[in-house]
Write a protein that holds these residues in place. Structure first.
Motif, mmCIF file in Angstrom:
data_model
loop_
_atom_site.group_PDB
_atom_site.id
_atom_site.type_symbol
_atom_site.label_atom_id
_atom_site.label_comp_id
_atom_site.label_asym_id
_atom_site.label_seq_id
_atom_site.Cartn_x
_atom_site.Cartn_y
_atom_site.Cartn_z
ATOM 1 N N VAL A 1 10.602 18.020 29.599
ATOM 2 C CA VAL A 1 10.680 17.140 28.428
ATOM 3 C C VAL A 1 9.261 16.654 28.134
ATOM 4 O O VAL A 1 8.577 16.142 29.020
ATOM 5 N N PHE A 2 8.844 16.855 26.879
ATOM 6 C CA PHE A 2 7.478 16.534 26.477
ATOM 7 C C PHE A 2 7.495 15.628 25.256
ATOM 8 O O PHE A 2 8.421 15.659 24.455
ATOM 9 N N VAL A 3 6.438 14.839 25.116
ATOM 10 C CA VAL A 3 6.287 13.961 23.962
ATOM 11 C C VAL A 3 5.728 14.785 22.808
ATOM 12 O O VAL A 3 4.690 15.429 22.941
ATOM 13 N N ASN A 4 6.431 14.785 21.681
ATOM 14 C CA ASN A 4 5.976 15.507 20.484
ATOM 15 C C ASN A 4 5.049 14.671 19.625
ATOM 16 O O ASN A 4 4.213 15.202 18.935
ATOM 17 N N GLY A 5 5.239 13.372 19.626
ATOM 18 C CA GLY A 5 4.407 12.510 18.803
ATOM 19 C C GLY A 5 4.964 11.113 18.746
ATOM 20 O O GLY A 5 6.045 10.833 19.264
ATOM 21 N N ILE B 1 0.045 4.886 24.755
ATOM 22 C CA ILE B 1 1.134 5.746 25.211
ATOM 23 C C ILE B 1 0.528 6.880 26.025
ATOM 24 O O ILE B 1 -0.380 7.563 25.552
ATOM 25 N N SER B 2 1.042 7.066 27.249
ATOM 26 C CA SER B 2 0.526 8.152 28.093
ATOM 27 C C SER B 2 1.658 8.750 28.920
ATOM 28 O O SER B 2 2.684 8.108 29.152
ATOM 29 N N THR B 3 1.469 9.995 29.330
ATOM 30 C CA THR B 3 2.428 10.668 30.206
ATOM 31 C C THR B 3 1.688 11.222 31.405
ATOM 32 O O THR B 3 0.547 11.688 31.296
ATOM 33 N N GLY C 1 7.092 -2.509 12.306
ATOM 34 C CA GLY C 1 7.263 -3.168 13.597
ATOM 35 C C GLY C 1 8.060 -2.377 14.621
ATOM 36 O O GLY C 1 8.409 -2.902 15.668
ATOM 37 N N LEU C 2 8.371 -1.119 14.305
ATOM 38 C CA LEU C 2 9.098 -0.259 15.237
ATOM 39 C C LEU C 2 8.223 0.915 15.634
ATOM 40 O O LEU C 2 7.597 1.556 14.788
ATOM 41 N N LEU C 3 8.187 1.196 16.919
ATOM 42 C CA LEU C 3 7.442 2.329 17.459
ATOM 43 C C LEU C 3 8.439 3.447 17.736
ATOM 44 O O LEU C 3 9.436 3.243 18.426
ATOM 45 N N TYR C 4 8.191 4.622 17.161
ATOM 46 C CA TYR C 4 9.055 5.781 17.343
ATOM 47 C C TYR C 4 8.313 6.813 18.191
ATOM 48 O O TYR C 4 7.196 7.200 17.850
ATOM 49 N N ILE C 5 8.940 7.256 19.275
ATOM 50 C CA ILE C 5 8.355 8.290 20.128
ATOM 51 C C ILE C 5 9.347 9.449 20.170
ATOM 52 O O ILE C 5 10.490 9.278 20.600
ATOM 53 N N ASN D 1 16.245 17.431 21.393
ATOM 54 C CA ASN D 1 15.339 16.433 20.826
ATOM 55 C C ASN D 1 15.889 15.024 21.005
ATOM 56 O O ASN D 1 17.078 14.787 20.805
ATOM 57 N N TYR D 2 14.981 14.130 21.374
ATOM 58 C CA TYR D 2 15.323 12.734 21.631
ATOM 59 C C TYR D 2 14.316 11.844 20.916
ATOM 60 O O TYR D 2 13.218 12.268 20.580
ATOM 61 N N ARG D 3 14.693 10.571 20.729
ATOM 62 C CA ARG D 3 13.778 9.612 20.131
ATOM 63 C C ARG D 3 13.953 8.265 20.808
ATOM 64 O O ARG D 3 15.062 7.773 20.994
ATOM 65 N N ILE D 4 12.826 7.677 21.182
ATOM 66 C CA ILE D 4 12.796 6.309 21.690
ATOM 67 C C ILE D 4 12.289 5.436 20.559
ATOM 68 O O ILE D 4 11.247 5.714 19.969
ATOM 69 N N THR D 5 13.040 4.399 20.223
ATOM 70 C CA THR D 5 12.636 3.434 19.203
ATOM 71 C C THR D 5 12.443 2.092 19.897
ATOM 72 O O THR D 5 13.361 1.591 20.533
#
Length: 150
Positions: A110-114, A65-67, A120-124, A48-52
């Protein structure tokens, strides 16, 4: 400025074209100097990973947001109201409310879970989902059967 020639890799290795393309893309992104908006990538655990991403001034409706084909694309399109900006006088304008486009290359499986947005922060959230066939398997050693002496 350094450039890398991956031609020898293409001649001697089969199936590494994507790896070389990723290296070329990473080198060109680093040289372009586009660091907006700032972001963090963290590894939560093995899968599991997170982009902030700091997206101050943007509303959820202004972010897309798209993949597609192992690429995560995050676009921010700021909708400005000209009359509102004309009525305000800024003494200092430090919050960048400009449009942006940020791309991330995702590894296989690797897939986007949500996604979520707070303060003001976007968490992916991302997850690596290995197919059952690719997961490590335990191989049991079957010893030679001993014959009983009768």
């Amino acid at each position: 400025m350094r450039t890398f020639d991956f031609t020898p890799l293409y001649r001697s290795a089969i199936g590494f074209e994507r790896l070389a393309a990723l290296a070329e893309t990473a080198a060109s992104n680093r040289q372009s100097g586009n660091n907006f908006p700032p972001y963090n990538i963290e590894q939560i655990d093995d899968n599991n990973y997170r982009i902030t991403m700091a997206v101050a001034g943007f509303d959820e409706a202004e972010i897309d947001i798209s993949t597609q084909n192992n690429e995560l694309l995050i676009k921010g399109t700021k909708v400005t109201v000209a009359k509102e900006d004309d009525q305000r006088t800024f003494l200092h304008r430090g919050i960048a409310e400009r449009n942006f486009e940020r791309k991330f290359e995702l590894a296989d499986h690797v897939f986007v879970n949500g996604a979520d947005m707070k303060n003001g922060l976007l968490y992916i959230d991302l997850e690596r989902q290995l197919p059952e066939a690719m997961k490590p398997r335990k191989v049991v050693i079957n010893g030679a059967k001993t014959l009983s002496a009768e």
